[in-house]
Write an enzyme that holds these catalytic residues in place. Structure first.
Site, PDB file in Angstrom:
ATOM      1  N   ILE A   1      16.228 -64.961 -18.907  1.00 28.20           N
ATOM      2  CA  ILE A   1      16.162 -65.298 -20.335  1.00 28.20           C
ATOM      3  C   ILE A   1      17.444 -66.028 -20.725  1.00 28.20           C
ATOM      4  O   ILE A   1      18.558 -65.542 -20.469  1.00 28.20           O
ATOM      5  CB  ILE A   1      15.980 -64.026 -21.183  1.00 28.20           C
ATOM      6  CG1 ILE A   1      14.652 -63.349 -20.826  1.00 28.20           C
ATOM      7  CG2 ILE A   1      16.037 -64.341 -22.669  1.00 28.20           C
ATOM      8  CD1 ILE A   1      14.441 -62.004 -21.503  1.00 28.20           C
TER       9      ILE A   1
ATOM     10  N   ASN B   1      22.197 -60.053 -27.763  1.00 29.31           N
ATOM     11  CA  ASN B   1      22.792 -58.728 -27.946  1.00 29.31           C
ATOM     12  C   ASN B   1      23.998 -58.776 -28.873  1.00 29.31           C
ATOM     13  O   ASN B   1      24.188 -57.900 -29.729  1.00 29.31           O
ATOM     14  CB  ASN B   1      23.209 -58.147 -26.590  1.00 29.31           C
ATOM     15  CG  ASN B   1      22.032 -57.574 -25.806  1.00 29.31           C
ATOM     16  OD1 ASN B   1      21.057 -57.129 -26.393  1.00 29.31           O
ATOM     17  ND2 ASN B   1      22.130 -57.610 -24.485  1.00 29.31           N
TER      18      ASN B   1
ATOM     19  N   ASP C   1      -2.908  -3.323  -2.552  1.00 29.98           N
ATOM     20  CA  ASP C   1      -3.762  -2.165  -2.820  1.00 29.98           C
ATOM     21  C   ASP C   1      -3.871  -1.964  -4.334  1.00 29.98           C
ATOM     22  O   ASP C   1      -2.937  -2.250  -5.088  1.00 29.98           O
ATOM     23  CB  ASP C   1      -3.160  -0.926  -2.156  1.00 29.98           C
ATOM     24  CG  ASP C   1      -4.047   0.293  -2.300  1.00 29.98           C
ATOM     25  OD1 ASP C   1      -5.282   0.126  -2.350  1.00 29.98           O
ATOM     26  OD2 ASP C   1      -3.517   1.409  -2.373  1.00 29.98           O
TER      27      ASP C   1
ATOM     28  N   GLU D   1      18.656 -59.201 -17.711  1.00 28.63           N
ATOM     29  CA  GLU D   1      17.619 -60.074 -18.272  1.00 28.63           C
ATOM     30  C   GLU D   1      16.931 -60.905 -17.203  1.00 28.63           C
ATOM     31  O   GLU D   1      16.225 -61.867 -17.510  1.00 28.63           O
ATOM     32  CB  GLU D   1      18.230 -61.000 -19.333  1.00 28.63           C
ATOM     33  CG  GLU D   1      19.189 -62.052 -18.806  1.00 28.63           C
ATOM     34  CD  GLU D   1      20.624 -61.565 -18.655  1.00 28.63           C
ATOM     35  OE1 GLU D   1      21.528 -62.419 -18.615  1.00 28.63           O
ATOM     36  OE2 GLU D   1      20.834 -60.342 -18.589  1.00 28.63           O
TER      37      GLU D   1
ATOM     38  N   ASP E   1       0.866  -1.184   0.000  1.00 29.56           N
ATOM     39  CA  ASP E   1       0.000   0.000   0.000  1.00 29.56           C
ATOM     40  C   ASP E   1       0.901   1.231   0.000  1.00 29.56           C
ATOM     41  O   ASP E   1       1.929   1.252   0.693  1.00 29.56           O
ATOM     42  CB  ASP E   1      -0.914   0.007   1.231  1.00 29.56           C
ATOM     43  CG  ASP E   1      -2.125   0.913   1.027  1.00 29.56           C
ATOM     44  OD1 ASP E   1      -1.924   2.134   0.838  1.00 29.56           O
ATOM     45  OD2 ASP E   1      -3.252   0.394   1.062  1.00 29.56           O
TER      46      ASP E   1
END
Length: 456
Positions: free
Chosen positions: A333, A340, A53, A375, A9
């Protein structure tokens, strides 16, 4: 609830009066005498709320509010505009500038403190979500402000009005029905049924319902885990501060005084819906961040961190009970390194994703499947005997071997899996059962792979 309040203000006496009132209520207060100073202190101090304000010599309050709300560093800070202007158009202008509330001078202390505490409470609830959003943004999740999304949220918003006065219902329909989806319930029972039947973006509840039904409904919504995040705006008789304070204590988000000023109602409703859209986005980002922390990104199964927490929780839950109904399955697996080496890591990733999918399709809803590493996978099967676990494991061996895996460019690859199974013994920790399942897996590998071994 205490908080840091920025009072803005240009009149020193008014600043001192507001500061004294707030300090007496145990708030921490910082002050600013101009619009530019307010923006600078909002950045530097990060207050919990701004009392602003409107009429100031350098930058008026509307523009200060717009700048604060447009800045990502301050947009989350609630702003209450306080002014001698008392026309409805002035209140609407403040709300459209992004203000969270609007009070007229001289301020009613009851309304002032209720507003401050309520907005601080709502900010506190969203601050933790904002912290999660920061983490999410660093991971590429979440999004910045999106006006198109916000407009869509307004266009598709579903609003429940709980009111028995036909004249008030008509005013709300005329105000909101043209743009938003409005449904009316005339009593508490109808409202409770409505909130069970669907989700709502906002509830507007009359506090003039007989027998304090409005307050009871507010309490019901805030006590429900599913409903407590729904914004609630109440319609209150002008001057009834006692009822309004009780409503704020129950956790309502905002109010409109009766008789209803249409433009103010529309502005407050849109403000609540925009805030809900923002908080929904924060929660969505948090959920995605949590998911990234607990889910393996390649396979979509849970990761090792989640698995460890789950087993610890299982041990605590099983204390003093028969622990022999938990089965553990370790899967590996076969010859995965050669996949790979021969076909590349992209092919290996494709095999892992497809294998994880076959796991999901062949275990029960109560079972937990996780990628253990590389895996290797693990499945936790509650309430499962050794014979049942063997049957599930043998099915996984079959569905792995019987259908070739797609590894790209039209190529197919036959893959097999070896599995070890163990049932947790009475008094045994889940981690020990995992160790025995792992030993059984190695026996499956040693005995020729593509098979199941159950630990003794």
């Amino acid at each position: 609830m205490t908080a840091k309040v920025l009072v803005v203000d240009d009149v020193p006496v008014i600043r001192k009066i507001l500061e004294a009132k707030l300090v007496a209520e145990f708030f921490e207060v910082i002050v600013a005498g101009s619009g530019q100073e307010a923006i600078e202190k909002a950045h530097a101090e990060q207050p919990d709320i701004v009392l602003l304000d409107v009429m100031m010599p350098d930058i008026n309050g509307f523009e200060v509010c717009r700048r604060l709300k447009a800045d990502p560093l301050t947009s989350h800070i609630p702003v209450v505009m306080i002014t001698g202007l008392d026309q409805p158009s002035d209140r609407v202008a403040g709300l459209e500038a992004g203000a969270d509330d609007f009070l007229s001078k001289p301020t009613n202390d009851v309304a002032l403190f209720a507003r401050v505490r309520n907005l601080v409470r709502l900010k506190t609830m969203s601050d933790e979500l904002r912290l999660r959003e920061v983490a999410g943004l660093s991971l590429g999740l979440g999004a910045t402000a999106d006006p198109v999304r916000d407009a869509a949220a307004l266009q598709h918003a579903a609003i429940l009005l709980v009111e028995e006065d036909a004249a008030v219902i008509e005013v709300v329909r005329q105000t909101l029905g043209r743009q938003l989806h409005l449904t009316v319930a005339t009593n508490d029972a109808a409202a409770r049924q409505a909130v069970q039947d669907r989700d709502w973006d906002l509830a507007i509840i009359s506090l003039a319902l007989p027998g304090q039904e409005g307050l009871r409904l507010c309490a019901y919504l805030r006590s429900s885990e599913r409903l407590r995040q729904m914004p609630v705006l109440v319609l209150n008789r002008a001057g009834d501060d006692k009822t309004l304070l009780r409503a704020f204590d129950l956790g309502v988000n905002d109010y409109v005084a009766r008789p209803i000023e249409k433009a103010e109602l529309e502005a407050r409703v849109k403000s609540q819906i925009r805030r809900k859209s923002y908080q929904d986005r924060l929660r969505q980002t948090m959920q995605m961040t949590v998911q990234l922390a607990l889910v393996d990104p390649l396979t979509g199964l849970y990761n090792r961190r989640y698995l460890d927490s789950h087993m610890t929780a299982h041990d605590r839950a099983g204390e003093g009970r028969d622990a022999g109904t938990l089965a553990v399955m370790m899967l590996d697996i076969d010859h995965f390194k050669s996949i790979n080496d021969r076909f590349g890591h992209a092919a290996g990733d494709a095999v892992l994703r497809q294998f994880a999918h076959r796991i999901r399709m062949n275990v029960r809803g109560i079972d937990l499947a996780a990628r253990y590493g590389g895996e290797e996978f693990i499945i936790i099967l509650p309430q499962t005997s050794a014979d049942e676990a063997r049957m599930i494991a043998e099915r996984l061996v079959r569905v792995t071997a019987n259908e070739p895996f797609q590894i790209g460019d039209g190529r197919e690859l036959s893959v097999t899996v070896s599995i070890g199974v163990a049932v947790r013994a009475l008094g045994e920790a889940a981690e020990q059962a995992v160790g025995r399942a792992d030993a059984a897996l190695y026996r499956s590998k040693a005995e020729g792979r593509d098979r199941v071994t159950v630990a003794p």
